[in-house]
Design a protein around this motif. Structure first.
Motif, short mmCIF file in Angstrom:
data_model
loop_
_atom_site.label_atom_id
_atom_site.label_comp_id
_atom_site.label_asym_id
_atom_site.label_seq_id
_atom_site.Cartn_x
_atom_site.Cartn_y
_atom_site.Cartn_z
N ALA A 141 -121.19 -83.84 -97.85
CA ALA A 141 -121.54 -83.21 -96.58
C ALA A 141 -120.32 -82.85 -95.74
N ALA A 142 -119.17 -83.46 -96.01
CA ALA A 142 -117.97 -83.21 -95.22
C ALA A 142 -116.79 -83.86 -95.93
N GLY A 143 -115.61 -83.73 -95.35
CA GLY A 143 -114.41 -84.28 -95.97
C GLY A 143 -114.51 -85.78 -96.22
N ALA A 144 -114.91 -86.51 -95.18
CA ALA A 144 -114.98 -87.96 -95.31
C ALA A 144 -115.98 -88.36 -96.40
N HIS A 145 -117.06 -87.61 -96.49
CA HIS A 145 -118.08 -87.88 -97.51
C HIS A 145 -117.52 -87.55 -98.90
N ALA A 175 -101.76 -91.01 -93.02
CA ALA A 175 -103.08 -90.52 -93.45
C ALA A 175 -104.07 -90.41 -92.29
N HIS A 176 -105.04 -89.55 -92.47
CA HIS A 176 -106.18 -89.42 -91.55
C HIS A 176 -106.98 -90.72 -91.60
N GLY A 177 -107.58 -91.11 -90.48
CA GLY A 177 -108.32 -92.37 -90.41
C GLY A 177 -109.47 -92.46 -91.39
N THR A 178 -109.99 -91.30 -91.83
CA THR A 178 -111.11 -91.35 -92.76
C THR A 178 -110.69 -91.92 -94.12
N ASN A 179 -109.40 -91.81 -94.48
CA ASN A 179 -108.96 -92.29 -95.81
C ASN A 179 -109.16 -93.80 -95.95
N PRO A 180 -108.58 -94.61 -95.04
CA PRO A 180 -108.86 -96.05 -95.15
C PRO A 180 -110.34 -96.37 -94.92
N LEU A 219 -103.51 -89.24 -101.17
CA LEU A 219 -102.35 -88.47 -100.71
C LEU A 219 -102.81 -87.19 -100.01
N THR A 220 -102.33 -87.00 -98.80
CA THR A 220 -102.58 -85.74 -98.10
C THR A 220 -101.29 -84.92 -98.20
N ASN A 221 -101.38 -83.77 -98.83
CA ASN A 221 -100.17 -82.96 -99.04
C ASN A 221 -100.51 -81.48 -98.90
N ASN A 223 -98.85 -83.32 -95.63
CA ASN A 223 -99.41 -84.49 -94.94
C ASN A 223 -99.74 -84.16 -93.48
N THR A 224 -100.15 -85.16 -92.73
CA THR A 224 -100.60 -84.89 -91.36
C THR A 224 -99.42 -84.63 -90.41
N LEU A 225 -98.19 -84.71 -90.91
CA LEU A 225 -97.05 -84.24 -90.12
C LEU A 225 -96.85 -82.74 -90.36
N GLY A 250 -107.80 -82.91 -99.42
CA GLY A 250 -107.59 -81.46 -99.42
C GLY A 250 -107.78 -80.79 -98.08
N ALA A 251 -107.81 -81.58 -97.00
CA ALA A 251 -108.04 -80.98 -95.68
C ALA A 251 -106.98 -79.94 -95.33
N ASN A 252 -105.79 -80.10 -95.91
CA ASN A 252 -104.70 -79.19 -95.57
C ASN A 252 -104.47 -78.11 -96.62
N MET A 270 -109.98 -84.46 -105.69
CA MET A 270 -109.65 -83.97 -104.34
C MET A 270 -110.90 -83.42 -103.67
N HIS A 271 -110.96 -83.58 -102.35
CA HIS A 271 -112.05 -82.89 -101.64
C HIS A 271 -111.51 -81.64 -100.97
N PHE A 272 -112.39 -80.67 -100.83
CA PHE A 272 -112.12 -79.46 -100.05
C PHE A 272 -112.87 -79.62 -98.73
N ASN A 273 -112.37 -79.08 -97.66
CA ASN A 273 -113.16 -78.99 -96.44
C ASN A 273 -113.51 -77.51 -96.27
N LEU A 274 -114.71 -77.13 -96.72
CA LEU A 274 -115.09 -75.73 -96.59
C LEU A 274 -115.04 -75.31 -95.12
N HIS A 275 -115.35 -76.27 -94.24
CA HIS A 275 -115.38 -75.97 -92.80
C HIS A 275 -113.99 -75.89 -92.19
N LYS A 276 -112.97 -76.13 -92.96
CA LYS A 276 -111.61 -75.88 -92.47
C LYS A 276 -111.06 -74.67 -93.22
N THR A 277 -110.71 -74.90 -94.50
CA THR A 277 -110.03 -73.86 -95.27
C THR A 277 -110.84 -72.58 -95.41
C1 LIG Z 1 -110.58 -83.33 -91.22
C2 LIG Z 1 -109.84 -84.26 -92.09
C3 LIG Z 1 -110.52 -85.22 -92.87
C4 LIG Z 1 -112.00 -85.49 -92.78
O1 LIG Z 1 -112.79 -84.39 -92.97
P1 LIG Z 1 -114.23 -84.24 -92.26
O2 LIG Z 1 -114.76 -83.01 -92.84
O3 LIG Z 1 -113.95 -84.16 -90.79
O4 LIG Z 1 -115.02 -85.46 -92.59
C5 LIG Z 1 -109.77 -85.99 -93.73
N1 LIG Z 1 -108.44 -85.86 -93.81
C6 LIG Z 1 -107.75 -84.97 -93.06
C7 LIG Z 1 -106.26 -84.86 -93.22
C8 LIG Z 1 -108.43 -84.15 -92.17
O5 LIG Z 1 -107.76 -83.28 -91.43
#
Ligand SMILES: *Cc1c(COP(=O)(O)O)cnc(C)c1O
Length: 501
Positions: A141-145, A175-180, A219-221, A223-225, A250-252, A270-277
Motif C-alpha cells: 500500500a505504500a513504501g513502509a508497507h 535511514a528513514h524512520g520507517t526502515n527500523p 540501504l537508501t541510495n 541516501n537521505t542526505l 527505493g524512495a529516492n 527494493m520498494h518503489f514509491n509510486l506516489h513519489k517517483t
Molecule cells: C517516503 C519514504 C519512505 C516511506 O514511504 P511511505 O510511502 O511514506 O510509506 C521510506 N524511506 C524513505 C527514504 C522515504 O522518503
C-alpha cells in the motif's frame, strides 16, 4: 527586548458545522415512501445525536473554504525533502477515472477484467525493466508497507535455507524512520551503522557488524542526505559475503531513473514509491502504492497473487491474463490488488514519458537540486558538501542569531512556500532537507533561493519576525508543547453533548 508571544489564535475564525447549524434546515429531501409506514422500535431511536442541520450549499461552501486552508502541489512550491512532491499531471486523474477501470470489481470473472489485468501486468514489466529486478508485486500500500513485505521476504529466504541464526537488520543512521520500524515489526534486531564524514555508509563499522547473524542491510541510495554512496558496490559485496541480503529503499529512485538500475548493482529487493517517483498524489496519509521488486533468488517468496499470462497470445486471440502464486509465497499483503487507482496513474505517467522522458526526470531533478544547493550554500552551511543527487540537506541556523530550522520553515510559509522537511535526517544539526523535483522552473528556484537568503538576513536584523512566523497564513504559530500535552483527539462537539435532558 521584544516580548516573544505565541501567535496561535486563528486569523480566520471558521465556524464549525455545528455553529452553522440552524434547526429545520436540511440538505436532502427524501422521496415519498413507496412502502407502508411502520413505527420503529422506540429503543432503537436516539434523540441525543447532535447532528448539524444545514442546507447542501452551506455544507459545500464550508468544506470548500476549509480546503482552501490546505497547501498543495497545485498551489505552490513544495520542496519537502524525501517526499518527491512533484507536480501530478492531470492526465493521470483522467485515466484513473475512466469508467472501464472504476466500474470493475476484483471478484469479476477474469474474462471481463482483462484490460485492468493487462495494465497491471504491463506495469509489473515496466518496473522490472526500470529497476533491473526479475519480478515485481504491485500489492503493498505504500513504501513502509513495501519495506515490511521486503523484510518478510528476506526472513523467509533465510528460513527456507534453514539459516535460522540470522536476526540482525543493519540500518545506516541516515535511514528513514520507517526502515527500523518495519524491521522491528518483523521481529528483527536493529543495528545502526554510522555514516562516514562524506555521508557514505562507514565501511569499517559495516565490516564489524557483518557476520552470520545478519539478515541484511537496508540501504537508501541516494541516501537521505541526497548523496550517492561512493562505495555502494563495496557495501553490497560486504553484506553478501556474510550471507546477508541487501534491501534497497527505493524512495529516492527519482534521482536514478534511466541512469542506474538498483538490480544491476546487486540490490536483492527494493520498494518503489509510486506516489513519489511516478507522480501519484500523496500527502495527508494516502493512498500510496509501494510495489516491491526482487532479484531471481527471491522471486519465489513474493506475495500472491501476481498478475501473469495464463494463456499466451495466438494468431487470433490476445493473451489471457490471470493470477499466479509464487512457489514459496509469503502470502497476501493487501486486499485484492493493492491501490489500483494509483497503479493506473503510475502506468499513465510512465507511458506518457517513455524511456527518454524518464531519464530526463532524473537529470532535471538532480540539476535542480544542485542549482539550489549552489545558490544557498554560502548562506546556509551544507555539512556534507559535495555534488548532490535530487535533494540536499542544509543546517537551518544562522551564525550570530538564535534562529532555528523551525523558524525558517515557518517564515517560508509567509512567502507561499511549503517548508522543507526539517529535523530530518537526524545526523544533521537543525536539518533543512530540500528537494525541488524536476517539475520546478528556474524562476521558482531563484525565488526560493532569494527568499532563503532574505530570511537569513532577517535572522540577524529582525529575529522576532521569524520567531513569530508565519504571519500571513490562516493560522499562526501553533503552541506545539501545549498541543502535545493537552491532546484533544475528539472532534468538536456541542458543549452540552451527552447531557441527559
Ligand atoms: C517516503 C519514504 C519512505 C516511506 O514511504 P511511505 O510511502 O511514506 O510509506 C521510506 N524511506 C524513505 C527514504 C522515504 O522518503
Amino acid at each position: 527586548m521584544t516580548e516573544f508571544k505565541l501567535n496561535a489564535e486563528p486569523r480566520v475564525v471558521e465556524p464549525t458545522v455545528f455553529e452553522l447549524s440552524s434547526p429545520g434546515r436540511t440538505g436532502v429531501s427524501f422521496p415519498a415512501p413507496d412502502v407502508p409506514l411502520a413505527d420503529l422500535p422506540e429503543r432503537l431511536l436516539r434523540t441525543d445525536l447532535p447532528l448539524p442541520e444545514l442546507a447542501e450549499v452551506d455544507v459545500v461552501r464550508h468544506y470548500m473554504h476549509l480546503s482552501n486552508f490546505n497547501y498543495s502541489v497545485d498551489g505552490g512550491f513544495y520542496p519537502l525533502g524525501s517526499c518527491t512532491m512533484k507536480y501530478n499531471p492531470k492526465i493521470n486523474e483522467d485515466t484513473a477515472r475512466l469508467p472501464g477501470f472504476t466500474f470493475t470489481h476484483p471478484l469479476q470473472p477474469l474474462e471481463t477484467v482483462q484490460g485492468s489485468l493487462a495494465l497491471m501486468f504491463t506495469l509489473q514489466e515496466w518496473l522490472k525493466e526500470i529497476s533491473g529486478f526479475a519480478s515485481v508485486t504491485l500489492q503493498p500500500a505504500a513504501g513502509a508497507h513495501g519495506e515490511l513485505t521486503g523484510a518478510l521476504i528476506m526472513r523467509a529466504y533465510h528460513q527456507a535455507r534453514s539459516d535460522s541464526k540470522r536476526v540482525k537488520m543493519l540500518i545506516p543512521d541516515s535511514a528513514h524512520g520507517t526502515n527500523p520500524a518495519s524491521s522491528g515489526v518483523v521481529g528483527l534486531n536493529i543495528v545502526q551503522i554510522p555514516s562516514d564524514p562524506r555521508g557514505n555508509v562507514d565501511l569499517e563499522a559495516l565490516k564489524a557488524e557483518c557476520d552470520d547473524t545478519v539478515v541484511g542491510l537496508m540501504l537508501t541510495n541516494p541516501n537521505t542526505l541526497g548523496l550517492f554512496d561512493e562505495h555502494v558496490e563495496e557495501v553490497v559485496r560486504l553484506v553478501h559475503e556474510c550471507g546477508g541480503l541487501v534491501y534497497g529503499d527505493g524512495a529516492n529512485l527519482n534521482a536514478l531513473l534511466g541512469i542506474l538500475r538498483p538490480g544491476d548493482i546487486g540490490i536483492d529487493v527494493m520498494h518503489f514509491n509510486l506516489h513519489k517517483t511516478f507522480s501519484t498524489p500523496h500527502g495527508g496519509g494516502g493512498p500510496g502504492s509501494g510495489p516491491v521488486g526482487v532479484a531471481e533468488h527471491l522471486a519465489a517468496f513474493l506475495p500472491a497473487p501476481l498478475i501473469g499470462i495464463l494463456e499466451p497470445a495466438t494468431d487470433e486471440l490476445p493473451p489471457l491474463f490471470g493470477y499466479e502464486t509464487p512457489a514459496r509465497s509469503i502470502g497476501r499483503m493487501k486486499a485484492f490488488h493493492g491501490h489500483f487507482g494509483m497503479i493506473v496513474r503510475a502506468f499513465t505517467y510512465i507511458l506518457m514519458h517513455g524511456a527518454e522522458g524518464l531519464r530526463q526526470i532524473a537529470e532535471y531533478a538532480v540539476l535542480n537540486a544542485n542549482y539550489l544547493q549552489a545558490r544557498v550554500r554560502s548562506t546556509y552551511k551544507v555539512p556534507y558538501d559535495r555534488i548532490c543527487m535530487h535533494e540536499f540537506v542544509a543546517e537551518g541556523h544562522i551564525e550570530g542569531s538564535d534562529i532555528q530550522a523551525l523558524d525558517i520553515a515557518k517564515r517560508l510559509m509567509d512567502f507561499n512556500f511549503h517548508p522543507p522537511t526539517n529535523y530530518f535526517p537526524l545526523i544533521v544539526h537543525e536539518a533543512l532537507m530540500i528537494e525541488p523535483t524536476e517539475t520546478e522552473n528556474k524562476d521558482t528556484l531563484d525565488r526560493f533561493a532569494e527568499t532563503l537568503i532574505q530570511i537569513a538576513e532577517e535572522a540577524r536584523t529582525t529575529p522576532d519576525l521569524l520567531h513569530q512566523a508565519p504571519h500571513t497564513t490562516p493560522f499562526g504559530r501553533m503552541d506545539e508543547v501545549r498541543a502535545a500535552r493537552e491532546l484533544v483527539l475528539c472532534c468538536w462537539l456541542p458543549e452540552n453533548y451527552g447531557e441527559q435532558e
